[in-house]
Write a protein that holds these residues in place. Structure first.
Motif, PDB file in Angstrom:
ATOM      1  N   LEU A   1      47.758  44.943  54.211  1.00  0.00           N
ATOM      2  CA  LEU A   1      48.263  46.110  53.419  1.00  0.00           C
ATOM      3  C   LEU A   1      49.609  46.670  54.043  1.00  0.00           C
ATOM      4  CD1 LEU A   1      44.742  47.835  52.696  1.00  0.00           C
ATOM      5  CD2 LEU A   1      46.248  46.948  50.741  1.00  0.00           C
TER       6      LEU A   1
ATOM      7  N   GLY B   1      46.237  32.688  37.820  1.00  0.00           N
ATOM      8  CA  GLY B   1      46.063  34.091  38.247  1.00  0.00           C
ATOM      9  C   GLY B   1      47.233  34.779  39.087  1.00  0.00           C
ATOM     10  N   HIS B   2      47.726  34.238  40.191  1.00  0.00           N
ATOM     11  CA  HIS B   2      48.792  34.546  40.885  1.00  0.00           C
ATOM     12  C   HIS B   2      50.044  34.607  40.042  1.00  0.00           C
ATOM     13  CE1 HIS B   2      46.286  32.206  43.776  1.00  0.00           C
ATOM     14  NE2 HIS B   2      45.938  33.332  44.078  1.00  0.00           N
TER      15      HIS B   2
ATOM     16  N   GLY C   1      43.102  42.937  34.568  1.00  0.00           N
ATOM     17  CA  GLY C   1      41.876  42.345  34.318  1.00  0.00           C
ATOM     18  C   GLY C   1      41.793  40.723  34.908  1.00  0.00           C
TER      19      GLY C   1
HETATM   20  O1  ME8 Z   1      43.327  39.171  47.224  1.00  0.00           O
HETATM   21  N1  ME8 Z   1      43.077  36.515  36.712  1.00  0.00           N
HETATM   22  O2  ME8 Z   1      44.572  37.591  47.600  1.00  0.00           O
HETATM   23  P1  ME8 Z   1      44.357  36.509  46.663  1.00  0.00           P
HETATM   24  C1  ME8 Z   1      43.861  37.395  36.984  1.00  0.00           C
HETATM   25  N2  ME8 Z   1      45.448  38.568  49.856  1.00  0.00           N
HETATM   26  N3  ME8 Z   1      44.344  37.558  38.397  1.00  0.00           N
HETATM   27  C2  ME8 Z   1      44.169  36.938  39.267  1.00  0.00           C
HETATM   28  C3  ME8 Z   1      43.212  35.748  39.140  1.00  0.00           C
HETATM   29  C4  ME8 Z   1      42.610  35.536  37.860  1.00  0.00           C
HETATM   30  N4  ME8 Z   1      41.770  34.697  37.665  1.00  0.00           N
HETATM   31  N5  ME8 Z   1      43.119  35.092  40.207  1.00  0.00           N
HETATM   32  C5  ME8 Z   1      43.911  35.837  41.047  1.00  0.00           C
HETATM   33  C6  ME8 Z   1      44.045  38.695  48.050  1.00  0.00           C
HETATM   34  N6  ME8 Z   1      44.585  36.928  40.719  1.00  0.00           N
HETATM   35  C7  ME8 Z   1      44.824  39.475  49.250  1.00  0.00           C
HETATM   36  C8  ME8 Z   1      45.610  40.321  48.866  1.00  0.00           C
HETATM   37  S1  ME8 Z   1      47.294  42.513  49.073  1.00  0.00           S
HETATM   38  C9  ME8 Z   1      47.629  43.536  50.391  1.00  0.00           C
HETATM   39  C10 ME8 Z   1      46.310  41.215  49.898  1.00  0.00           C
HETATM   40  C11 ME8 Z   1      45.567  37.544  41.088  1.00  0.00           C
HETATM   41  O3  ME8 Z   1      45.084  35.283  47.012  1.00  0.00           O
HETATM   42  C12 ME8 Z   1      45.176  39.149  41.132  1.00  0.00           C
HETATM   43  O4  ME8 Z   1      46.303  39.955  41.112  1.00  0.00           O
HETATM   44  O5  ME8 Z   1      42.881  36.273  46.325  1.00  0.00           O
HETATM   45  C13 ME8 Z   1      44.370  39.143  42.413  1.00  0.00           C
HETATM   46  O6  ME8 Z   1      44.271  40.469  42.689  1.00  0.00           O
HETATM   47  C14 ME8 Z   1      45.399  38.447  43.439  1.00  0.00           C
HETATM   48  O7  ME8 Z   1      45.552  37.465  42.611  1.00  0.00           O
HETATM   49  C15 ME8 Z   1      44.375  37.825  44.648  1.00  0.00           C
HETATM   50  O8  ME8 Z   1      44.861  37.195  45.304  1.00  0.00           O
END
Ligand code: ME8
Length: 509
Positions: free
Chosen positions: A231, A20-21, A289
């Motif tokens: 942010l 996802g990342h 998504g």
């Molecule tokens: O939310 N499918 O960090 P996070 C698609 N630190 N994209 C995915 C995914 C999946 N199954 N899993 C993760 C945070 N992502 C905060 C953000 S910003 C100022 C702070 C991606 O480590 C997607 O972009 O939980 C999601 O928004 C992000 O990883 C969340 O990463």
């Protein structure tokens, strides 16, 4: 030259990176490379979000000192970037000294503008989401309250600073009314508008029950709520609090690509904070998504996390980059399945693009001394059809890429390639070797020109493979841009030793 500032979310370092990342980072890399190809001055930011309870707890669980733990985790996110062939300009960590100072400056500016007051918070909090929830958002399952994300919440009661979010309800609605393109896709825009219209309450923005965060200026009993500091990373990276420096003036506001899970933070809280310190709201927030794995939610407890290092070493980086953005409309949810990767790679990359390169270029190697004279025949309607189609597809591609509709842009290229393969089938240049060498040359010129054009358009998506194609058709990769896409090269094409750029993936049923 236009400036273009693009960011990924900064990722929590409570665990190692997963697919996802990788997905969001690759998306931004594609958009960034495209913008460079059209001559924009691009700044591409990613990084790690290292404060807050969730990270602190993960460090405690691993029995490591928190700073040592986050250093280790942040490194695995940093190492992943070049592994994914992403070219970033800056990797930010929220534990960096300049970021702590920038967050404190943002806080002080908010205080100065009377946007923050001290009170008490009593309500629900999810550590997994690092988010506050109201009663109405929760469901009771087995006597536990559960957030819409599926995470458990706990009751929190503590002294807290609040941001006057409620007063930004109308300015936010006005801003979005005048700038509907500021949230994409359209369905997400509607979602945000109805959330704002349902009423905004002031937001708790500090915590007192743990210490792993940025200290609030002038009151060290409090650390900032992790999302405030998180942010702010988008400002730190371009020099905030110095808003007068050239870089800041040139680059702000940014385009933020995020997962749909964190849309509210980016399109409600973030623009309100920015307006509260007299900065412009983001140019665009694009919410994509969610990926599942063979139909199931990806989660540590289900043990089905997809490690980007594993999957890339198994299939190849461009195969994964291509699959992720060809398979699923950017913005929609998608399902990751090994079968789908193989089918996609084999049908588009091996059978369509790869086949065109292989049959045209190895024929030129073997039968034309590796050289084709560019004798385009303006009077031939079949040739013209293909060359004109490549211009039409280019125009569509640009429109889609500017709109971040990556899948649609890719589709245009593959329609052009299918047509070109049919053209080659029909024209059969191999049959002309002995009776009409001039015509044979022309057909081969058209085919090589389409290979050149298609590989330019594909470069943002599959850069490593396109560099291989450039080497076959003798194109200097340092000189590529989309501004000379339409001009037909006037010299001969020289074709270096051709080789299969996209080997087929064997499917084991
Ligand atoms: O939310 N499918 O960090 P996070 C698609 N630190 N994209 C995915 C995914 C999946 N199954 N899993 C993760 C945070 N992502 C905060 C953000 S910003 C100022 C702070 C991606 O480590 C997607 O972009 O939980 C999601 O928004 C992000 O990883 C969340 O990463």
């Amino acid at each position: 030259m236009n400036s273009f500032y693009i960011t990924t979310p900064i990722y929590y370092v409570n665990d190692k990176p997963h697919i996802g990342h990788a997905y969001t980072t690759i998306a931004c890399d594609i958009i960034s490379r495209y913008n460079k190809l059209i001559g924009n001055d691009v700044f591409f930011l990613t990084g790690t979000d290292e404060h807050g309870q969730k990270v602190e707890k993960a460090a405690a669980k691993s029995s490591m000192n928190t700073k040592i733990f986050v250093d280790k985790m942040a490194q695995s996110f940093k190492d992943l970037v070049p592994y994914l062939k992403c070219n970033i300009d800056y990797f930010i960590r929220t534990t960096d000294e300049n970021h702590i100072k920038a967050s404190q400056s943002l806080w002080s500016e908010l205080i100065k503008n009377d946007e923050i007051y001290l009170s008490n918070y009593e309500g629900w909090y999810s550590i997994r989401d690092e988010a506050f929830y109201s009663d109405s958002e929760l469901t009771k399952i087995n006597n536990k309250f559960i957030a819409p994300s599926g995470s458990e919440v706990e009751w929190v009661k503590e002294e807290s600073y609040f941001f006057r979010l409620s007063k930004w309800e109308k300015p936010l609605l006005d801003f979005y009314k005048n700038n509907p393109e500021a949230i994409s896709p359209k369905s997400r825009y509607n979602e945000v508008i109805s959330f704002i219209k349902s009423g905004l309450k002031d937001l708790s923005i500090s915590r007192t029950t743990f210490k792993w965060g940025v200290p609030v200026p002038n009151n060290t009993n409090h650390v900032m709520y992790v999302w405030i500091d998180a942010l702010c990373n988008y400002l730190t990276a371009i020099g905030y609090p110095d808003k007068e420096n050239l870089k800041f003036k040139k680059l702000w506001p940014a385009t933020h690509v995020v997962g749909k899970d964190i849309l509210r933070f980016h399109s409600v809280y973030w623009p309100a904070f920015l307006m509260a310190v007299n900065l412009k709201p983001p140019k665009k927030v694009f919410a994509h998504g969610w990926w599942t794995n063979e139909g199931q939610k990806i989660s540590k407890s289900l043990g089905n996390i997809i490690d980007p290092y594993d999957i890339v070493s198994q299939y190849g980086i461009d195969q994964i980059r291509f699959f992720l953005f060809r398979e699923v409309p950017f913005g929609n949810d998608g399902d990751f399945s090994k079968n789908a990767i193989s089918n996609r790679v084999n049908s588009d990359l091996s059978n369509n693009l790869g086949n065109l390169i292989q049959r045209v270029c190895s024929f030129i190697n073997k039968n034309c001394n590796s050289k084709v004279l560019n004798t385009f025949d303006k009077s031939n309607s079949n040739d013209n059809f293909i060359l004109n189609l490549s211009i039409e597809k280019f125009d569509n591609y640009n429109k889609f890429m500017k709109n971040l509709e990556i899948d649609k842009a890719i589709k245009e290229i593959f329609e052009l390639l299918s047509e070109t393969n049919s053209y080659i089938d029909k024209e059969s240049p191999w049959k002309l070797k002995n009776n009409d060498e001039k015509r044979m040359n022309t057909i081969l010129s058209v085919a090589v020109e389409i290979i050149r054009r298609a590989s330019l358009l594909l470069y943002p998506i599959i850069p490593t493979s396109c560099e291989k194609i450039f080497s076959i058709i003798d194109l200097n990769k340092n000189s590529i841009n989309l501004n000379n896409y339409k001009s037909l090269p006037d010299n001969s094409f020289f074709i270096n030793e051709s080789f299969p750029v996209f080997p087929r993936i064997e499917v084991n049923d």
